[in-house]
Enzyme design. Structure first.
Site, PDB file in Angstrom:
ATOM      1  CG  ASP A  62      -1.680   0.856   1.512  1.00  0.00           C
ATOM      2  OD1 ASP A  62      -1.874   2.190   0.630  1.00  0.00           O
ATOM      3  OD2 ASP A  62      -3.093   0.860   2.007  1.00  0.00           O
ATOM      4  CE1 TYR A 168      -4.644   9.912 -12.154  1.00  0.00           C
ATOM      5  CE2 TYR A 168      -5.931  10.965 -13.969  1.00  0.00           C
ATOM      6  CZ  TYR A 168      -4.900  10.122 -13.549  1.00  0.00           C
ATOM      7  OH  TYR A 168      -4.235   9.107 -13.839  1.00  0.00           O
ATOM      8  CE  LYS A 172      -1.576   9.633 -12.076  1.00  0.00           C
ATOM      9  NZ  LYS A 172      -0.119   8.246 -11.771  1.00  0.00           N
ATOM     10  CB  THR A 203      -8.794  -0.161 -16.950  1.00  0.00           C
ATOM     11  OG1 THR A 203      -9.038   0.770 -17.140  1.00  0.00           O
ATOM     12  CG2 THR A 203      -7.276  -0.764 -17.743  1.00  0.00           C
TER      13      THR A 203
END
Length: 248
Positions: A62, A168, A172, A203
């Site tokens: 993790d 997000y 990145k 996915t």
């Protein structure tokens, strides 16, 4: 396991692009360490790779758990002695509603950064002593095309039409800069560090995106594998997709 087998750790490798990367590494004859937050799922993925003729072992990992990451590094050191390739693939999209400008919630944004940025720092720092034992180590950070400020501000690019998000894509973009900093610091050790944009693939991770997904996990994995397996001609401190350099 052969003493000269390439040892590769992939985080978040039990499904999606990480699983595809692990599968390709196994096909190439590497010893693959399947990093997974859920050890049982990691063990299932490793068993699938072994059933297909590969060499694979599950590693409970993790990336947001510092003691757990330290324990994983100790396990790898004890069993394999070194690490040749590290793919920092584990990432989360987070709760999208918590990332909207004007109604953002810091707990939701922080959760994204904990995995996508700080998790990469945690894992990379823990694995560096092992990577330094390799004659030619590679680190590949799985970033995203959404991190490209050029694409996000280009009216002709589809990413510029995506809703604003303070989570997000920002995490990145920070990962890209982190990649550059590690590349600068580790060049003297012969460790090459790059970021990749695998593209939006069909996915579980990409479910809910407002456009049709035509790329497979294997398509997304290809650029990761390419950067991880190039020889001394491999660049460092760059950001790449299938077509070459991605503009910052």
């Amino acid at each position: 396991m052969s003493d000269d087998a390439t040892i590769a750790l992939v985080t978040g490798a039990n499904k999606g692009i990480g699983r595809a990367v692990a599968g390709r590494f196994a096909e190439l004859g590497m010893t693959v360490l399947v990093g997974a937050r859920d050890l049982e799922k990691g063990a299932e993925a490793a068993a699938e790779l072994r059933a297909a003729g590969g060499t694979a072992y599950p590693i409970g990992l993790d990336v947001t758990d510092q003691p757990g990451v330290t324990a994983a590094a100790e396990e790898i050191s004890g069993r394999f002695g070194r690490l040749d390739i590290l793919v920092n693939n584990a990432g989360i999209s987070g709760e999208l509603g918590a990332q909207s400008p004007g109604s953002a919630r810091l707990d939701g944004v922080r959760a994204v950064f904990e995995t996508n940025l700080f998790g990469v720092v945690t894992v990379t720092e823990a694995m560096l002593p092992l990577l330094r034992r390799s004659p030619g180590a590679r680190i590949v950070n799985v970033s995203s095309g959404t991190s490209s400020m050029t694409w996000m501000t280009d009216a002709t690019h589809y990413l510029s039409r995506m809703p604003g998000s303070v989570g997000y894509p920002v995490s990145k973009a920070a990962l890209n800069m982190l990649t550059v900093q590690y590349a600068k610091a580790l060049a003297r050790d012969g460790i090459l560090v790059n970021a990749v944009a695998p593209g939006a693939c069909d996915t579980d991770f990409a479910k809910g995106l407002p456009f049709q997904l035509t790329r497979t996990a294997a398509d997304g994995a290809a650029i990761v594998v390419r950067l991880a397996t190039l020889g001394r001609e491999c660049p460092t401190g760059g950001f790449f997709d299938d077509n070459g350099k991605v503009p910052w």
